[in-house]
Motif scaffolding. Structure first.
Motif, PDB file in Angstrom:
ATOM      1  N   GLY A 380     -16.456   8.169  25.542  1.00  0.00           N
ATOM      2  CA  GLY A 380     -17.628   8.082  24.673  1.00  0.00           C
ATOM      3  C   GLY A 380     -17.435   8.844  23.376  1.00  0.00           C
ATOM      4  O   GLY A 380     -17.792   8.366  22.296  1.00  0.00           O
ATOM      5  N   TRP A 381     -16.837  10.035  23.486  1.00  0.00           N
ATOM      6  CA  TRP A 381     -16.529  10.830  22.292  1.00  0.00           C
ATOM      7  C   TRP A 381     -15.573  10.082  21.363  1.00  0.00           C
ATOM      8  O   TRP A 381     -15.777  10.037  20.150  1.00  0.00           O
ATOM      9  N   GLY A 382     -14.549   9.474  21.934  1.00  0.00           N
ATOM     10  CA  GLY A 382     -13.567   8.747  21.129  1.00  0.00           C
ATOM     11  C   GLY A 382     -14.172   7.556  20.414  1.00  0.00           C
ATOM     12  O   GLY A 382     -13.901   7.334  19.225  1.00  0.00           O
ATOM     13  N   VAL A 383     -14.993   6.796  21.121  1.00  0.00           N
ATOM     14  CA  VAL A 383     -15.649   5.636  20.497  1.00  0.00           C
ATOM     15  C   VAL A 383     -16.562   6.085  19.364  1.00  0.00           C
ATOM     16  O   VAL A 383     -16.608   5.476  18.288  1.00  0.00           O
ATOM     17  N   THR A 384     -17.299   7.166  19.588  1.00  0.00           N
ATOM     18  CA  THR A 384     -18.205   7.683  18.557  1.00  0.00           C
ATOM     19  C   THR A 384     -17.432   8.149  17.330  1.00  0.00           C
ATOM     20  O   THR A 384     -17.837   7.886  16.182  1.00  0.00           O
ATOM     21  N   LYS A 385     -16.332   8.823  17.554  1.00  0.00           N
ATOM     22  CA  LYS A 385     -15.504   9.305  16.442  1.00  0.00           C
ATOM     23  C   LYS A 385     -15.014   8.129  15.585  1.00  0.00           C
ATOM     24  O   LYS A 385     -15.016   8.189  14.354  1.00  0.00           O
ATOM     25  N   VAL A 386     -14.599   7.067  16.244  1.00  0.00           N
ATOM     26  CA  VAL A 386     -14.149   5.876  15.516  1.00  0.00           C
ATOM     27  C   VAL A 386     -15.313   5.249  14.749  1.00  0.00           C
ATOM     28  O   VAL A 386     -15.169   4.834  13.589  1.00  0.00           O
ATOM     29  N   LEU A 387     -16.476   5.173  15.381  1.00  0.00           N
ATOM     30  CA  LEU A 387     -17.652   4.614  14.714  1.00  0.00           C
ATOM     31  C   LEU A 387     -17.933   5.323  13.395  1.00  0.00           C
ATOM     32  O   LEU A 387     -18.200   4.687  12.373  1.00  0.00           O
ATOM     33  N   PHE A 388     -17.863   6.630  13.417  1.00  0.00           N
ATOM     34  CA  PHE A 388     -18.183   7.409  12.225  1.00  0.00           C
ATOM     35  C   PHE A 388     -17.193   7.160  11.090  1.00  0.00           C
ATOM     36  O   PHE A 388     -17.529   7.340   9.927  1.00  0.00           O
ATOM     37  N   THR A 389     -15.971   6.753  11.419  1.00  0.00           N
ATOM     38  CA  THR A 389     -14.981   6.480  10.371  1.00  0.00           C
ATOM     39  C   THR A 389     -15.151   5.097   9.763  1.00  0.00           C
ATOM     40  O   THR A 389     -14.520   4.787   8.744  1.00  0.00           O
ATOM     41  N   GLN A 390     -15.999   4.282  10.361  1.00  0.00           N
ATOM     42  CA  GLN A 390     -16.137   2.892   9.915  1.00  0.00           C
ATOM     43  C   GLN A 390     -17.455   2.607   9.201  1.00  0.00           C
ATOM     44  O   GLN A 390     -17.840   1.449   9.053  1.00  0.00           O
ATOM     45  N   GLN A 391     -18.131   3.664   8.745  1.00  0.00           N
ATOM     46  CA  GLN A 391     -19.452   3.438   8.168  1.00  0.00           C
ATOM     47  C   GLN A 391     -19.405   2.554   6.925  1.00  0.00           C
ATOM     48  O   GLN A 391     -20.301   1.734   6.701  1.00  0.00           O
ATOM     49  N   LYS A 392     -18.376   2.698   6.126  1.00  0.00           N
ATOM     50  CA  LYS A 392     -18.285   1.887   4.909  1.00  0.00           C
ATOM     51  C   LYS A 392     -18.218   0.407   5.236  1.00  0.00           C
ATOM     52  O   LYS A 392     -18.685  -0.436   4.474  1.00  0.00           O
ATOM     53  N   HIS A 393     -17.631   0.078   6.385  1.00  0.00           N
ATOM     54  CA  HIS A 393     -17.474  -1.328   6.773  1.00  0.00           C
ATOM     55  C   HIS A 393     -18.628  -1.819   7.641  1.00  0.00           C
ATOM     56  O   HIS A 393     -19.026  -2.984   7.555  1.00  0.00           O
ATOM     57  N   LEU A 394     -19.177  -0.947   8.476  1.00  0.00           N
ATOM     58  CA  LEU A 394     -20.226  -1.361   9.401  1.00  0.00           C
ATOM     59  C   LEU A 394     -21.636  -1.094   8.872  1.00  0.00           C
ATOM     60  O   LEU A 394     -22.588  -1.748   9.288  1.00  0.00           O
ATOM     61  N   GLY A 395     -21.773  -0.126   7.974  1.00  0.00           N
ATOM     62  CA  GLY A 395     -23.094   0.292   7.523  1.00  0.00           C
ATOM     63  C   GLY A 395     -23.873  -0.817   6.844  1.00  0.00           C
ATOM     64  O   GLY A 395     -23.317  -1.618   6.087  1.00  0.00           O
ATOM     65  N   LEU A 396     -25.158  -0.858   7.114  1.00  0.00           N
ATOM     66  CA  LEU A 396     -26.046  -1.831   6.472  1.00  0.00           C
ATOM     67  C   LEU A 396     -26.593  -1.314   5.153  1.00  0.00           C
ATOM     68  O   LEU A 396     -27.150  -2.073   4.371  1.00  0.00           O
ATOM     69  N   SER A 397     -26.444  -0.017   4.901  1.00  0.00           N
ATOM     70  CA  SER A 397     -26.977   0.588   3.688  1.00  0.00           C
ATOM     71  C   SER A 397     -26.056   0.324   2.506  1.00  0.00           C
ATOM     72  O   SER A 397     -24.832   0.432   2.615  1.00  0.00           O
ATOM     73  N   THR A 398     -26.644   0.003   1.372  1.00  0.00           N
ATOM     74  CA  THR A 398     -25.851  -0.178   0.157  1.00  0.00           C
ATOM     75  C   THR A 398     -25.166   1.116  -0.241  1.00  0.00           C
ATOM     76  O   THR A 398     -24.112   1.108  -0.877  1.00  0.00           O
ATOM     77  N   VAL A 399     -25.747   2.246   0.150  1.00  0.00           N
ATOM     78  CA  VAL A 399     -25.135   3.543  -0.151  1.00  0.00           C
ATOM     79  C   VAL A 399     -23.790   3.663   0.560  1.00  0.00           C
ATOM     80  O   VAL A 399     -22.800   4.110  -0.024  1.00  0.00           O
TER      81      VAL A 399
END
Length: 699
Positions: A380-399
């Motif tokens: 779970g920790w590993g998946v979360t860590k990867v998620l946080f590195t992908q915000q530019k690609h996954l994020g819905l926010s224009t920011v």
């Protein structure tokens, strides 16, 4: 000897689940609105007492003949109880945060908190932060509530050892007394640390296991001291015992109504802790007592059984709503409660219960079950860590998607200025050092291209966060011209903002920092160097977490006291400028920039545009902002007239607001990140003008 027979198990008590329900509902109400239940946060303290008592009782069934079996039994059960639901909530919250919550100062602690929460260490992270549980940033962190799980999990690292000693020695009077005394002694030491730290280190007092151990110890001691108590009571003693639960309830209710966050944990954690102990009543408590029968009502028990899941889910639900549509009206608050209970019920039904009572797992040895739970946590920790590195690609926010436009870092993004017109002629080495509690960020040019004119002039910058908001511009200037730039910065410490005197409205250490920065600059400066004074020189309408009352802001800016402060700021300026002037330096003030009533980064997307914090909008009347800044601009002009060879003003306002309406956005791109700090794109728009001020020949 057999541990299973030597420690008496406690029968299931619905009233304890009912007390859990009271605790979790109080916490939820406080988190929805602190004014509804000012002391609702002490529900966590009630949980601590319950946990200490119930976990002690649950170990009655542990094999006590061998220490390793005793410990393995304990951790296998605890991990199965805590781990699956926690991992699910953390993963879900991390996904929601990645999609919907942009990175900012307001969310700057979130990801670290989440990653540490997997291992029960989020409280350690939060106690190292300057913010306390009651600070604004805590309300925007989806993982803040995991601090209490960290405290419990750290308690569990010590508890089996202490309890095993009590189990082993309980049949010997002296041994039992020694084991109980050891626990009580640790509890007293923890309590004393709590009393001391509440005033001198409030974040540590709130989050640290060392300052909270005593609360869980009260629950353990309640079990140990009552486990052999007699059920026979005389009339007077029985009457007294019947009063005790009511006294406990009164203590809890009074705390709910009057607890003071400033005096917490000491003194206000004491009444709910003792109150919870009185309501529980110990191992042989009379469960027919009216209060305990009330707490044992099926509705209370239903909530209490799901209280762990409710506690886990409600906070990220509240926080995500606070970031998006808001959590300020009846409809959103009702929706928050409904969604929290629905997720908790589903989690309890399909995650908590199935894993805790999984037949296949229960057949395995405790060591295998522990290994399985730990593996789940690590994954779970590993998946979360990867998620946080992908915000530019996954994020819905224009920011998140257009980070180069929004985020100010130490470098100017290469996408914002044409390289042909604004080339990088030098490589930049970054240097960092501390000065009097503040920081110096230096841009040191090296390996400049052949033909680059050698610049001996230095640019020294002193200011608050509005100085560091210019970092991309400084990076570009240094890389293009070869000038060395030193940025002296201290949060909330605007040097010579000419709006307030230096001893008004500044945090501790500000004046000392500005003196040290001045001395540091003067000691290495030579005539012709520039000192750029960057600061917030306008009243602000919003911070990242809340909008301020516009009427009150404007009234405060125009009252007699503000006029007196303006005059005092002007009167003290010559003495503060004198060291620079005597050295032959040029002091450059930046004039007040536009300010807005809403933070742009929180209001730039369809899913958050209706948030109450966005009500003020991202536009302002140019005329009104010019009028608002006139007193400060007048002070700067007066200084420039008094020292025409040494003081000048740079005014970015016309570039940032060229029309009758000032806008935080320009053709869909942000000039400002929040209500008054520049974005990286805003830096790029100002850079040509700033370069021309510094090097007129390049104009």
């Amino acid at each position: 000897m057999s541990g299973a027979s030597s420690v008496t198990a406690v029968a299931y008590r619905g009233d304890i689940d009912g007390l859990r329900a009271v605790a979790v509902i109080s916490v939820m109400l406080y988190h929805l609105s602190g004014s509804w239940l000012p002391g609702g946060f002490v529900g966590v303290d009630i949980f601590f007492v319950i946990s200490g008592f119930v976990v002690s009782a649950s170990l009655a069934a542990a094999p006590g003949d061998r220490f390793h079996r005793f410990v393995a039994f304990f951790y296998a059960r605890r991990l199965a109880r805590i781990g699956p639901a926690l991992v699910l909530v953390l993963l879900t919250s991390a996904l929601a945060a990645t999609l919907l919550i942009p990175r900012a100062w307001l969310s700057g602690f979130n990801e670290k908190t989440a990653l540490y929460a997997f291992f029960g260490l989020s409280n350690w992270v939060m106690q190292t932060n300057a913010d306390t549980y009651f600070a604004p940033r805590a309300e925007f962190n989806p993982y803040t509530h995991t601090w209490s799980l960290g405290v419990e999990e750290q308690f569990y690292l010590v508890f089996p050892f202490l309890f095993f000693a009590w189990v082993t020695l309980r049949d010997r009077k002296l041994g039992r007394i020694l084991a109980t005394t050891l626990l009580a002694g640790l509890g007293v030491a923890s309590f004393m640390a709590c009393v001391y730290a509440t005033k001198d280190a409030p974040a540590t007092a709130f989050y640290s296991i060392f300052c909270r151990f005593w609360e869980l110890a009260v629950g353990v001691l309640l079990y140990q001291l009552s486990e052999r108590s007699s059920t026979q009571r005389s009339g007077a003693a029985a009457a007294a015992l019947n009063v005790v639960p009511w006294l406990g309830a009164i203590a809890i209710i009074v705390t709910f109504a009057y607890a003071n966050a400033v005096a917490f944990p000491w003194f206000w954690a004491v009444p709910p802790v003792l109150g919870a102990a009185c309501v529980i009543g110990g191992f042989r408590a009379n469960t027919a007592h009216p209060l305990r029968r009330l707490l044992g009502h099926p509705a209370c028990v239903w909530i209490g059984k799901r209280s762990y899941s409710i506690y886990l889910w409600h906070w990220p639900v509240f926080v995500v709503l606070r970031w998006t549509v808001g959590l300020d009206d009846t409809l959103t608050r009702v929706a928050a409660l409904v969604l929290s209970f629905a997720l908790a019920a589903a989690s309890y039904r399909w995650v908590e219960l199935p894993i805790r009572h999984h037949a296949g797992l229960m057949k395995r040895t405790p060591i295998v079950r522990i290994a399985a739970m730990l593996a789940m946590i690590v994954v779970g920790w590993g998946v979360t860590k990867v998620l946080f590195t992908q915000q530019k690609h996954l994020g819905l926010s224009t920011v998140s998607r257009h980070a180069d436009d929004w985020y100010v870092t130490s470098q100017m993004p290469s996408t914002l200025l044409p390289k042909a017109q604004f080339p990088h002629r030098c490589e930049i080495a970054m240097e960092y050092r501390s000065v009097a509690g503040g920081q110096v960020i230096s841009y040191v040019p090296a390996k400049c291209a052949e033909g680059t004119a050698k610049v001996t002039q230095r640019l020294n910058v002193i200011g608050d966060s509005h100085a560091t908001a210019y970092l991309p511009m400084f990076d570009q200037l240094s890389a293009e011209t070869g000038i060395r730039i030193n940025v002296y910065t201290f949060p909330g410490c605007g040097f010579l903002d000419l709006r307030l005197p230096m001893n008004v409205g500044r945090g501790p250490g500000c004046v000392e920092f500005t003196r040290a920065a001045t001395q540091d600059i003067v000691s290495a400066a030579k005539a012709g160097d520039v000192v750029f004074l960057a600061a917030l020189r306008q009243p602000r309408f919003t911070d990242q977490w809340a909008a301020f009352n516009e009427i009150e802001v404007l009234a405060a800016a125009r009252n007699d006291l503000s006029k007196q402060w303006l005059q005092r700021a002007r009167d003290e300026a010559p003495a503060l400028l004198q060291p620079f002037i005597a050295k032959g330096l040029v002091v450059l003030f930046d004039a007040p920039k536009p300010v807005f009533r809403s933070p742009a980064f929180r209001c730039a997307d369809p899913f958050n545009a209706a948030n109450p914090i966005c009500k003020g909008g991202l536009t302002e009347s140019r005329e009104s902002l010019l009028a608002l800044r006139t007193p400060v601009v007048s002070n700067i002009i007066a200084m420039a007239k008094q020292y025409p060879q040494h003081v000048a003003m740079w005014d970015p306002f016309p570039t940032l607001c060229p029309t009758a309406t000032c806008n935080a956005m320009q053709a869909g791109r942000p000039l400002f990140f929040d209500g008054d700090h520049l974005s990286a794109y805003g830096n790029a728009q100002l850079y040509p003008e700033f370069r021309a001020i510094m090097f007129p020949a390049a104009k």
